[in-house]
Design a protein around this motif. Structure first.
Motif, PDB file in Angstrom:
ATOM      1  N   ASN A   1       0.850  -1.183   0.000  1.00 44.27           N
ATOM      2  CA  ASN A   1       0.000   0.000   0.000  1.00 44.27           C
ATOM      3  C   ASN A   1       0.895   1.245   0.000  1.00 44.27           C
ATOM      4  N   PRO A   2       1.442   1.607  -1.152  1.00 43.17           N
ATOM      5  CA  PRO A   2       2.414   2.700  -1.209  1.00 43.17           C
ATOM      6  C   PRO A   2       1.846   4.085  -0.892  1.00 43.17           C
ATOM      7  N   THR A   3       0.527   4.258  -0.971  1.00 40.96           N
ATOM      8  CA  THR A   3      -0.028   5.585  -0.676  1.00 40.96           C
ATOM      9  C   THR A   3       0.105   5.935   0.797  1.00 40.96           C
ATOM     10  N   THR A   4       0.384   4.949   1.642  1.00 37.25           N
ATOM     11  CA  THR A   4       0.603   5.197   3.068  1.00 37.25           C
ATOM     12  C   THR A   4       2.092   5.407   3.379  1.00 37.25           C
TER      13      THR A   4
ATOM     14  N   PRO B   1      -4.709  -1.102  -2.538  1.00 40.24           N
ATOM     15  CA  PRO B   1      -3.575  -2.023  -2.562  1.00 40.24           C
ATOM     16  C   PRO B   1      -3.063  -2.263  -3.982  1.00 40.24           C
ATOM     17  N   ILE B   2      -1.785  -2.577  -4.068  1.00 39.02           N
ATOM     18  CA  ILE B   2      -1.148  -2.967  -5.323  1.00 39.02           C
ATOM     19  C   ILE B   2      -0.299  -4.207  -5.039  1.00 39.02           C
ATOM     20  N   PHE B   3       0.264  -4.790  -6.071  1.00 34.53           N
ATOM     21  CA  PHE B   3       1.247  -5.849  -5.922  1.00 34.53           C
ATOM     22  C   PHE B   3       2.604  -5.288  -6.332  1.00 34.53           C
ATOM     23  N   GLN B   4       3.568  -5.348  -5.414  1.00 35.68           N
ATOM     24  CA  GLN B   4       4.951  -5.096  -5.785  1.00 35.68           C
ATOM     25  C   GLN B   4       5.482  -6.413  -6.305  1.00 35.68           C
ATOM     26  N   GLN B   5       6.247  -6.369  -7.405  1.00 34.61           N
ATOM     27  CA  GLN B   5       6.707  -7.601  -8.034  1.00 34.61           C
ATOM     28  C   GLN B   5       8.205  -7.561  -8.289  1.00 34.61           C
ATOM     29  N   TRP B   6       8.839  -8.738  -8.197  1.00 36.22           N
ATOM     30  CA  TRP B   6      10.253  -8.894  -8.499  1.00 36.22           C
ATOM     31  C   TRP B   6      10.435 -10.093  -9.409  1.00 36.22           C
ATOM     32  N   SER B   7      11.375  -9.968 -10.326  1.00 37.33           N
ATOM     33  CA  SER B   7      11.813 -11.070 -11.165  1.00 37.33           C
ATOM     34  C   SER B   7      13.125 -11.576 -10.567  1.00 37.33           C
TER      35      SER B   7
ATOM     36  N   GLU C   1      13.209  -5.341  -9.662  1.00 32.95           N
ATOM     37  CA  GLU C   1      11.834  -4.980  -9.301  1.00 32.95           C
ATOM     38  C   GLU C   1      11.088  -4.618 -10.576  1.00 32.95           C
ATOM     39  N   LEU C   2       9.901  -5.158 -10.717  1.00 28.59           N
ATOM     40  CA  LEU C   2       9.055  -4.932 -11.881  1.00 28.59           C
ATOM     41  C   LEU C   2       8.054  -3.830 -11.574  1.00 28.59           C
ATOM     42  N   PRO C   3       7.453  -3.251 -12.600  1.00 25.77           N
ATOM     43  CA  PRO C   3       6.407  -2.255 -12.351  1.00 25.77           C
ATOM     44  C   PRO C   3       5.275  -2.866 -11.527  1.00 25.77           C
ATOM     45  N   SER C   4       4.718  -2.088 -10.623  1.00 24.28           N
ATOM     46  CA  SER C   4       3.649  -2.561  -9.745  1.00 24.28           C
ATOM     47  C   SER C   4       2.377  -2.811 -10.527  1.00 24.28           C
TER      48      SER C   4
END
Length: 149
Positions: free
Chosen positions: A61-64, A103-109, A84-87
């Protein structure tokens, strides 16, 4: 007319062969990609082969001001490569601006480094915190135990 039909037939075969190879490539890409949704305060084990890619995602939740940060040791050589990939927005609706609290998903390859192969398990660790606050043991964490396959 017979000559033209023969050329069309050959051209059609080349086009079909091109489509078939594309389908095979896409299938191999799917087989070589492992998706994992990580959960706070849990450790997941993942067996990863040299030609496979792990896509790890964590709800954020990056807005917080909070975001997941991949903890890295600077003196240690890691046998995996990460990016890190785009959210991605965690709902399946039409693309919309990010709303406060959404909410979003933070993603990593994550891939194994072919020039420095893993011989043992590697623990990958994330911490959920605000960048302007000092580190705290109260911050949520999550981990992946990466096992070379």
């Amino acid at each position: 007319m017979k000559r033209r039909d023969g050329h069309l037939c050959i051209l059609s075969l080349f086009m079909l062969a091109g489509c078939a190879s594309t389908v095979i490539e896409n299938t191999n890409t799917e087989v070589n990609t492992i998706h994992r949704t990580l959960v706070r305060d849990q450790t997941q084990s993942v067996a990863l082969g040299l030609n496979q890619t792990l896509i790890a995602e964590i709800t954020s939740n990056p807005t917080t001001g909070y975001r997941w940060e991949l903890d890295q040791l600077t003196r240690e050589r890691r046998c995996y490569i990460f990016k890190e990939l785009p959210s991605a927005i965690s709902t399946n609706s039409q693309p919309q601006p990010l709303l406060a609290g959404a909410p979003i998903f933070q993603q990593w390859s994550i891939k194994l480094d072919p020039t420095f192969p893993c011989t043992t398990e590697q623990l990958i660790h994330w911490t959920y915190s605000r960048s302007w606050e000092p580190p705290s043991t109260q911050n949520a964490t999550t981990q992946i135990l990466l096992k070379p396959n």
